[in-house]
Design an enzyme around this catalytic site. Structure first.
Site, mmCIF file in Angstrom:
data_model
loop_
_atom_site.group_PDB
_atom_site.id
_atom_site.type_symbol
_atom_site.label_atom_id
_atom_site.label_comp_id
_atom_site.label_asym_id
_atom_site.label_seq_id
_atom_site.Cartn_x
_atom_site.Cartn_y
_atom_site.Cartn_z
ATOM 1 N N ALA A 43 0.664 -1.174 -0.169
ATOM 2 C CA ALA A 43 0.121 0.074 -0.302
ATOM 3 C C ALA A 43 0.957 1.050 -0.040
ATOM 4 O O ALA A 43 2.287 1.139 0.326
ATOM 5 C CB ALA A 43 -0.778 0.023 0.947
ATOM 6 N N GLU A 70 4.565 -5.436 7.354
ATOM 7 C CA GLU A 70 3.774 -4.098 7.988
ATOM 8 C C GLU A 70 4.723 -3.448 9.394
ATOM 9 O O GLU A 70 3.743 -2.247 10.180
ATOM 10 C CB GLU A 70 2.556 -4.727 7.977
ATOM 11 C CG GLU A 70 2.244 -4.034 6.929
ATOM 12 C CD GLU A 70 1.578 -5.904 5.775
ATOM 13 O OE1 GLU A 70 2.782 -6.205 6.080
ATOM 14 O OE2 GLU A 70 1.339 -5.411 4.587
HETATM 15 N N1 CO8 Z 1 4.700 3.156 -0.889
HETATM 16 C C1 CO8 Z 1 5.620 4.235 -1.759
HETATM 17 N N2 CO8 Z 1 6.106 4.602 -2.239
HETATM 18 C C2 CO8 Z 1 6.562 3.871 -2.424
HETATM 19 C C3 CO8 Z 1 6.394 2.365 -2.091
HETATM 20 C C4 CO8 Z 1 5.284 2.217 -1.159
HETATM 21 N N3 CO8 Z 1 4.583 1.272 -0.476
HETATM 22 N N4 CO8 Z 1 7.064 1.102 -1.710
HETATM 23 C C5 CO8 Z 1 8.230 1.797 -2.602
HETATM 24 N N5 CO8 Z 1 8.262 3.638 -2.770
HETATM 25 C C6 CO8 Z 1 8.771 4.408 -3.903
HETATM 26 C C7 CO8 Z 1 9.909 5.294 -2.783
HETATM 27 O O1 CO8 Z 1 9.588 5.970 -1.807
HETATM 28 C C8 CO8 Z 1 10.834 5.862 -3.754
HETATM 29 O O2 CO8 Z 1 10.123 6.905 -4.155
HETATM 30 P P1 CO8 Z 1 11.124 8.121 -4.788
HETATM 31 O O3 CO8 Z 1 12.037 7.362 -5.201
HETATM 32 O O4 CO8 Z 1 10.854 9.360 -4.744
HETATM 33 O O5 CO8 Z 1 11.957 8.244 -3.417
HETATM 34 C C9 CO8 Z 1 10.475 4.773 -5.557
HETATM 35 O O6 CO8 Z 1 8.964 3.894 -5.062
HETATM 36 C C10 CO8 Z 1 11.561 3.162 -5.189
HETATM 37 O O7 CO8 Z 1 11.014 3.248 -4.094
HETATM 38 P P2 CO8 Z 1 13.489 2.543 -3.434
HETATM 39 O O8 CO8 Z 1 14.119 3.820 -4.189
HETATM 40 O O9 CO8 Z 1 12.553 2.118 -1.810
HETATM 41 O O10 CO8 Z 1 13.434 1.198 -4.292
HETATM 42 P P3 CO8 Z 1 14.549 0.166 -3.666
HETATM 43 O O11 CO8 Z 1 14.590 -1.066 -5.090
HETATM 44 O O12 CO8 Z 1 15.969 1.163 -3.491
HETATM 45 O O13 CO8 Z 1 13.858 -0.787 -2.693
HETATM 46 C C11 CO8 Z 1 11.538 -2.035 -1.771
HETATM 47 C C12 CO8 Z 1 12.366 -1.437 -3.063
HETATM 48 C C13 CO8 Z 1 12.631 -3.122 -1.269
HETATM 49 C C14 CO8 Z 1 10.904 -2.634 -2.452
HETATM 50 C C15 CO8 Z 1 11.504 -0.751 -1.380
HETATM 51 O O14 CO8 Z 1 10.944 0.477 -1.765
HETATM 52 C C16 CO8 Z 1 10.547 -0.822 -0.040
HETATM 53 O O15 CO8 Z 1 11.060 -1.386 1.249
HETATM 54 N N6 CO8 Z 1 9.125 -0.439 -0.253
HETATM 55 C C17 CO8 Z 1 8.353 -0.339 1.021
HETATM 56 C C18 CO8 Z 1 7.687 -1.916 0.760
HETATM 57 C C19 CO8 Z 1 6.752 -1.880 2.265
HETATM 58 O O16 CO8 Z 1 6.781 -1.663 3.350
HETATM 59 N N7 CO8 Z 1 5.669 -2.203 1.900
HETATM 60 C C20 CO8 Z 1 3.653 -2.346 2.577
HETATM 61 C C21 CO8 Z 1 3.900 -1.237 2.934
HETATM 62 S S1 CO8 Z 1 2.417 -1.387 4.341
HETATM 63 C C22 CO8 Z 1 1.267 -2.337 3.454
HETATM 64 O O17 CO8 Z 1 1.305 -2.842 2.585
HETATM 65 C C23 CO8 Z 1 0.137 -2.523 4.268
HETATM 66 C C24 CO8 Z 1 -1.229 -2.980 3.050
HETATM 67 C C25 CO8 Z 1 -3.088 -3.162 4.094
HETATM 68 C C26 CO8 Z 1 -2.999 -1.868 4.215
HETATM 69 C C27 CO8 Z 1 -4.208 -1.088 4.750
HETATM 70 C C28 CO8 Z 1 -4.627 0.385 5.052
HETATM 71 C C29 CO8 Z 1 -4.886 0.874 6.300
#
Ligand code: CO8
Length: 271
Positions: free
Chosen positions: A77, A145
């Site tokens: 998300a 999460e």
């Molecule tokens: N949300 C928003 N933006 C994101 C997300 C995300 N989940 N994942 C990546 N991005 C963005 C980054 O912020 C970055 O943006 P910018 O270039 O503007 O800085 C761009 O995408 C590229 O990401 P990275 O530079 O981090 O790319 P990497 O290759 O270095 O890393 C990863 C890739 C490992 C996937 C890393 O981006 C990461 O850890 N992302 C987050 C993963 C995460 O924690 N996901 C779980 C989110 S919580 C969730 O899903 C809950 C679901 C239920 C919700 C219920 C609602 C109440």
């Protein structure tokens, strides 16, 4: 089971975050928000809901493939959107996503997830709502999460234990563990792992195979399995008995058995 989509077709819908392709009787939905690794915000969830409703209503489409553009299937998300939410907004967002995923899971057509890269948090939950998960060897999947101070919110706590068993699900969710494709395959979270450039071919091969079967039998089989897992063995038994009987009122049952006895391939018409 009263879920899935009612027959609403979203004619001429323009998507900002999805690409839609039709190949034969297979609909390919590609999540396309690569700048944020396909993170799910409200707009993208709404578009997914419309795109699946449209695929459901489309008479030509038999199977749907869901994949992501770039190095991510869905990286979760949208954390930027979620970070500003209060509890009531988070509840509404969580319930909306959960409803969208549930409609996908219970739609009458088969949905194959072609997991091309990161499937984290909501991305793991979306892949789990699909019927079958094929993955690129580069895919990584998990539920990060608890590392963000939240629980899974799109029903990962319910689907993951059903797919991989309670002990493994607890390890993945409580330790916020991300696992690689082969480990996900080993524990049954991915059905198959292929080289990245083979992923869409593998998904198409499987989709074609399913599309070649008797579609009512496919639909009823999916419904009976979902019902048994969700509603218990006896509810599943009762539903299977009814759906099995219903098959004998179809043209495809007559054709399937006749073709076998005549030692020729069956030609199904979906009726
Ligand atoms: N949300 C928003 N933006 C994101 C997300 C995300 N989940 N994942 C990546 N991005 C963005 C980054 O912020 C970055 O943006 P910018 O270039 O503007 O800085 C761009 O995408 C590229 O990401 P990275 O530079 O981090 O790319 P990497 O290759 O270095 O890393 C990863 C890739 C490992 C996937 C890393 O981006 C990461 O850890 N992302 C987050 C993963 C995460 O924690 N996901 C779980 C989110 S919580 C969730 O899903 C809950 C679901 C239920 C919700 C219920 C609602 C109440």
């Amino acid at each position: 089971m009263a879920f899935g989509y009612s027959m609403r077709k979203t004619e001429n819908m323009e998507y900002q975050n999805l690409l839609i392709e039709q190949k034969e009787d297979i609909r390919i939905i590609t999540i396309h928000r690569p700048q944020d690794l396909n993170a799910l915000n409200t707009e993208l969830l709404s578009e997914l809901d419309c795109a699946f409703a449209d695929a459901s209503a489309d008479a030509e489409t038999k199977v749907v493939i869901l994949t992501g553009e770039g190095k991510s299937f869905v990286a979760g998300a949208d954390i930027a959107q979620m970070s500003a939410m209060d509890a009531a907004e988070a509840k509404a967002f969580g319930e909306f996503g959960a409803d969208v995923f549930r409609r996908i899971e219970t739609m009458e057509k088969v949905v194959i997830a072609a997991v091309n890269g990161y499937a984290l948090g909501g991305g793991c939950e979306l892949a789990m709502a699909c019927d079958i998960r094929l993955a690129s060897s580069k895919a990584k999947i998990g539920q990060p999460e608890t590392g963000l101070g939240i629980t899974p919110g799109f029903n990962g706590t319910q689907r993951l234990p059903r797919l991989v068993g309670l002990g493994r699900a607890k390890e993945i969710i409580l330790a916020a563990e991300t696992i690689d494709a082969m480990e996900a395959y080993r524990i049954g979270l991915f059905n198959k792992v292929v080289e990245p450039d083979q992923l869409m071919d593998a998904a198409m091969d499987l989709a074609r195979k399913i599309a070649s079967r008797a579609q009512l039998a496919v639909r009823y089989s999916k419904e009976a399995m979902n019902e048994g897992v969700d509603g218990g063995f006896e509810a599943g038994m009762a539903l299977e008995a009814n759906l099995f009987a219903l098959c004998f009122a179809t043209e495809d049952q007559k054709e399937g058995m006749k073709a076998f006895l005549e030692k020729r391939p069956a030609v199904f018409n979906g009726k």
